[in-house]
Scaffold this active site. Structure first.
Site, PDB file in Angstrom:
ATOM      1  N   ARG A  76      22.536  -7.054   5.962  1.00  0.00           N
ATOM      2  CA  ARG A  76      21.384  -7.099   4.889  1.00  0.00           C
ATOM      3  C   ARG A  76      21.705  -5.475   4.289  1.00  0.00           C
ATOM      4  NH1 ARG A  76      15.772  -7.845   5.417  1.00  0.00           N
ATOM      5  NH2 ARG A  76      16.059  -6.797   3.961  1.00  0.00           N
ATOM      6  N   LYS A 105      -2.769   4.953  -3.772  1.00  0.00           N
ATOM      7  CA  LYS A 105      -1.286   4.695  -2.229  1.00  0.00           C
ATOM      8  C   LYS A 105      -0.047   5.237  -3.269  1.00  0.00           C
ATOM      9  CE  LYS A 105      -0.567   1.488   1.376  1.00  0.00           C
ATOM     10  NZ  LYS A 105      -1.391   0.702   2.382  1.00  0.00           N
ATOM     11  N   ARG A 116       2.389  -7.551   2.656  1.00  0.00           N
ATOM     12  CA  ARG A 116       2.230  -6.132   1.942  1.00  0.00           C
ATOM     13  C   ARG A 116       2.598  -6.358   0.360  1.00  0.00           C
ATOM     14  NH1 ARG A 116       9.056  -5.052   3.118  1.00  0.00           N
ATOM     15  NH2 ARG A 116       8.928  -3.411   2.273  1.00  0.00           N
ATOM     16  N   PRO A 117       0.894  -6.383   0.249  1.00  0.00           N
ATOM     17  CA  PRO A 117       0.374  -6.657  -1.215  1.00  0.00           C
ATOM     18  C   PRO A 117       1.302  -6.224  -2.564  1.00  0.00           C
ATOM     19  CG  PRO A 117      -0.678  -4.858   0.071  1.00  0.00           C
ATOM     20  CD  PRO A 117       0.456  -5.445   1.179  1.00  0.00           C
ATOM     21  N   LYS A 155      21.660   1.743  -0.305  1.00  0.00           N
ATOM     22  CA  LYS A 155      20.707  -0.201  -0.370  1.00  0.00           C
ATOM     23  C   LYS A 155      19.780   0.216  -1.040  1.00  0.00           C
ATOM     24  CE  LYS A 155      18.171  -2.717   2.909  1.00  0.00           C
ATOM     25  NZ  LYS A 155      16.812  -2.815   2.067  1.00  0.00           N
ATOM     26  N   ASN A 156      19.026   1.309  -0.259  1.00  0.00           N
ATOM     27  CA  ASN A 156      17.330   1.136  -1.389  1.00  0.00           C
ATOM     28  C   ASN A 156      17.823   1.946  -3.168  1.00  0.00           C
ATOM     29  OD1 ASN A 156      16.400   0.341   0.285  1.00  0.00           O
ATOM     30  ND2 ASN A 156      15.129   1.335   1.308  1.00  0.00           N
ATOM     31  N   CYS A 180       5.979 -11.623   4.726  1.00  0.00           N
ATOM     32  CA  CYS A 180       7.268 -10.431   5.290  1.00  0.00           C
ATOM     33  C   CYS A 180       7.151 -10.413   6.604  1.00  0.00           C
ATOM     34  CB  CYS A 180       6.651  -9.347   4.691  1.00  0.00           C
ATOM     35  SG  CYS A 180       8.646  -8.228   5.165  1.00  0.00           S
ATOM     36  N   ILE A 229       2.533   3.370   8.058  1.00  0.00           N
ATOM     37  CA  ILE A 229       2.891   3.064   6.585  1.00  0.00           C
ATOM     38  C   ILE A 229       3.345   1.062   5.905  1.00  0.00           C
ATOM     39  CG2 ILE A 229       5.113   2.332   4.787  1.00  0.00           C
ATOM     40  CD1 ILE A 229       4.350   5.457   4.645  1.00  0.00           C
ATOM     41  N   ASP A 289      11.644   3.781   7.801  1.00  0.00           N
ATOM     42  CA  ASP A 289      13.304   3.027   8.132  1.00  0.00           C
ATOM     43  C   ASP A 289      14.213   3.498   9.038  1.00  0.00           C
ATOM     44  OD1 ASP A 289      12.409   0.975   6.430  1.00  0.00           O
ATOM     45  OD2 ASP A 289      13.742   2.161   4.547  1.00  0.00           O
TER      46      ASP A 289
HETATM   47  C1  UD1 Z   1      10.780   0.574   0.317  1.00  0.00           C
HETATM   48  C2  UD1 Z   1      11.907   0.255   1.167  1.00  0.00           C
HETATM   49  C3  UD1 Z   1      11.230  -0.465   2.219  1.00  0.00           C
HETATM   50  C4  UD1 Z   1      10.869   0.998   3.097  1.00  0.00           C
HETATM   51  C5  UD1 Z   1       9.403   1.782   2.278  1.00  0.00           C
HETATM   52  C6  UD1 Z   1       8.674   2.350   2.899  1.00  0.00           C
HETATM   53  C7  UD1 Z   1      13.454  -0.498  -0.533  1.00  0.00           C
HETATM   54  C8  UD1 Z   1      14.026  -1.737  -1.391  1.00  0.00           C
HETATM   55  N1  UD1 Z   1      12.544  -0.938   0.420  1.00  0.00           N
HETATM   56  O1  UD1 Z   1       9.746  -0.639   0.306  1.00  0.00           O
HETATM   57  O2  UD1 Z   1      12.994   0.231   2.786  1.00  0.00           O
HETATM   58  O3  UD1 Z   1      10.083   1.304   4.196  1.00  0.00           O
HETATM   59  O4  UD1 Z   1      10.113   2.034   0.745  1.00  0.00           O
HETATM   60  O5  UD1 Z   1       9.764   3.780   2.364  1.00  0.00           O
HETATM   61  O6  UD1 Z   1      13.635   0.480  -1.686  1.00  0.00           O
HETATM   62  N2  UD1 Z   1       1.874  -1.566  -0.526  1.00  0.00           N
HETATM   63  C9  UD1 Z   1       0.678  -1.911  -1.478  1.00  0.00           C
HETATM   64  N3  UD1 Z   1       0.670  -2.630  -2.183  1.00  0.00           N
HETATM   65  C10 UD1 Z   1       1.118  -2.187  -2.942  1.00  0.00           C
HETATM   66  C11 UD1 Z   1       2.914  -2.500  -2.906  1.00  0.00           C
HETATM   67  C12 UD1 Z   1       2.694  -1.211  -1.755  1.00  0.00           C
HETATM   68  O7  UD1 Z   1      -0.986  -1.955  -0.756  1.00  0.00           O
HETATM   69  O8  UD1 Z   1       0.927  -3.022  -5.126  1.00  0.00           O
HETATM   70  C13 UD1 Z   1       1.677  -0.656   0.766  1.00  0.00           C
HETATM   71  C14 UD1 Z   1       2.721  -1.709   1.455  1.00  0.00           C
HETATM   72  O9  UD1 Z   1       2.106  -2.629   1.683  1.00  0.00           O
HETATM   73  C15 UD1 Z   1       3.435  -0.630   2.815  1.00  0.00           C
HETATM   74  C16 UD1 Z   1       2.789   0.929   1.172  1.00  0.00           C
HETATM   75  O10 UD1 Z   1       2.326   0.038   0.563  1.00  0.00           O
HETATM   76  O11 UD1 Z   1       2.154  -0.592   3.621  1.00  0.00           O
HETATM   77  C17 UD1 Z   1       4.530   1.197   1.233  1.00  0.00           C
HETATM   78  O12 UD1 Z   1       5.314   0.461   0.506  1.00  0.00           O
HETATM   79  P1  UD1 Z   1       6.176   0.417   0.097  1.00  0.00           P
HETATM   80  O13 UD1 Z   1       6.319   1.936  -0.818  1.00  0.00           O
HETATM   81  O14 UD1 Z   1       5.697   0.124  -1.912  1.00  0.00           O
HETATM   82  O15 UD1 Z   1       7.320  -0.147   0.283  1.00  0.00           O
HETATM   83  P2  UD1 Z   1       8.448  -1.476  -0.441  1.00  0.00           P
HETATM   84  O16 UD1 Z   1       8.710  -0.525  -2.125  1.00  0.00           O
HETATM   85  O17 UD1 Z   1       8.369  -2.885  -0.777  1.00  0.00           O
END
Ligand code: UD1
Length: 429
Positions: free
Chosen positions: A408, A171, A131-132, A22-23, A126, A338, A316
């Site tokens: 999902r 990050k 999740r910013p 999916k991802n 969320c 995370i 995950d």
């Molecule tokens: C993706 C995956 C999700 C998985 C996650 C971490 C998909 C569709 N989803 O989610 O299943 O759990 O990776 O492996 O692929 N963050 C910020 N600012 C930002 C973006 C992210 O602070 O602009 C933070 C998030 O709040 C979180 C961390 O960074 O604490 C990691 O998030 P991220 O890797 O972006 O997760 P997703 O891409 O949403």
């Protein structure tokens, strides 16, 4: 609303086919916005999130056809879907759509790159913590986009197109790395992304973009270099196997005991998680087309894990591993680094008799000799499936409510587990 009913106690034995990830499928589908040519994706999983994204992309002008047959008549797995964004008809992604699936926010990258503008709703709340989107905004600004926030929307513009640059993520973010790859592929000049996410799904997207004519090097490492090109073409790409689905079933087998071959997957996609499973007492071996997982007789050993970006233990799989540890012979500590607030499964596991206490980002799981079935409910995808895993060994009947979370991300879950001996059924309505 559908529910899943499980009668625990059966070992799992047999073969489970693993679906496309999916991802990986979601960003790959979004990449179709980058070209007016057709992007063909094979091994697309049949999941609610995929159907939802098809609708969202349709709103921007992406047409799709499913190979040969109409969508409703396709077999449930491994579909080939052709996506064509001949003309982008709308560069706005409205709140009603983005709020349903966070990954749809990622359309901001290709829309900016191809149309030089995008208006995308902030994803909103969320269930697994705030999740910013600051990393997306900073990264795209580094490529020359002007970005404002207006009435809940991110309004982005790059007059004259995006321009390559060097950008270091403060990050690691999977989504922001996907977006930067897509945006930089059509930017002028060279982009270097430092502290990039290294997840296999990033590598899969980069491979697909390269097949479309992009020039990306270093995907899978923390430094990715992209030479922008004028235009991308169509391509044909096979979605990589779902490592989270793989890990989930491996944990289910470790939980129930038995012997299952997971077909169409790869051990290298989830090495850290498999090491933890091995430490817990499961045996895992490579097979020509996947892996074999078995546990016979011995108890489950307690193992501490800390979630981390790839190649660390995946967040995950945290809930599923916690379910396994509820039956360990001793105490395990599970630390989530995370996402904040990704412990909603704890209370529900406790309803089945698990002994778990939380202290900040760490859960202390004291293994118990038995779980007892009960009605449970979960508020996110991975938490729901952890309850299914617990239900497989709980005495009596466990009913998991709000199954739409499972739909999902897990294709035909009850069929796949049922075929290996689990007593599990979906109750409609
Ligand atoms: C993706 C995956 C999700 C998985 C996650 C971490 C998909 C569709 N989803 O989610 O299943 O759990 O990776 O492996 O692929 N963050 C910020 N600012 C930002 C973006 C992210 O602070 O602009 C933070 C998030 O709040 C979180 C961390 O960074 O604490 C990691 O998030 P991220 O890797 O972006 O997760 P997703 O891409 O949403």
């Amino acid at each position: 609303m559908d529910r899943i009913r499980i009668r625990g106690g059966n070992a799992l034995n047999g073969t489970i086919p693993i679906s496309g990830a999916k991802n990986a499928a979601l960003p790959l589908m979004i990449a179709s916005l980058l070209t007016d040519d057709t992007l063909t994706l094979e091994n697309v999983p049949h999941l609610a999130d995929v159907e939802q994204l098809i609708r969202i992309l349709g709103n921007h002008g992406v047409d799709y056809t499913v190979s040969g047959k109409r969508l409703a008549t396709q077999p449930a797995s491994g579909r080939t879907i052709h996506f064509t964004a001949r003309t982008i008809v709308d560069t706005t992604a409205p709140y009603e759509l983005v709020s349903k699936m966070r990954a749809s926010f990622w359309v901001i990258g290709p829309l900016l790159a191809r149309c030089h503008k995008a208006r995308v709703s902030l994803p909103g709340g969320c269930a697994i913590g705030t999740r910013p989107v600051d990393l997306f905004i900073d990264g795209l600004r580094a490529l020359g986009a002007e970005i404002d926030i207006d009435a809940g929307y991110i309004v982005a513009e790059a007059k004259g197109g995006l321009v390559g640059n060097r950008y270091t993520f403060p990050k690691v973010s999977v989504g922001a790395t996907h977006v930067m790859l897509m945006a930089a592929s059509l930017a002028r000049g060279e982009t270097v992304i430092e502290n990039a996410a290294r997840e296999p799904e990033i590598v899969d997207l980069a491979r697909c973009l390269n097949a479309m004519g992009a020039r990306i090097e270093g995907a899978g490492t923390s430094t990715i270099t992209i030479q922008g090109v004028e235009a991308l073409s169509g391509a044909r790409h096979r979605v990589l196997p779902d490592r989270i689905e793989t890990g989930t079933y491996a944990m289910a087998v470790a939980m129930t005991g038995g012997d299952v071959t997971l077909e169409g997957t790869r051990t290298d996609l989830l090495q850290t998680a498999l090491t933890a499973l091995g430490d817990a007492g499961a045996e895992i071996t490579d097979t020509p087309n996947g892996m074999r997982v078995y546990r016979n007789g011995n108890g489950i050993r307690p193992v501490d894990v800390v979630t981390d970006p790839f190649p660390g233990f995946p967040t995950d799989l945290q809930a599923q591993f916690m379910a396994l540890m509820t039956r360990a012979d001793g105490v395990a500590h599970i630390t989530e680094t995370i996402f904040e607030n990704r412990f909603m499964h704890v209370q529900e596991l406790a309803r089945l008799g698990a002994k778990i206490s939380l202290s900040g980002q760490m859960a202390r799981v004291e293994g118990v000799p038995r779980l007892v079935g009960a009605p449970v409910m979960a508020t996110d995808l991975r938490a729901s499936v952890s309850l299914v895993i617990a239900g497989l060994v709980a005495e009596g009947e466990t009913v998991v409510n709000r199954v739409y979370h499972l739909d999902r991300g897990f294709e035909r879950l009850e069929e796949k587990l049922g075929a290996c001996g689990a007593e599990i059924e979906r109750i409609s309505g």
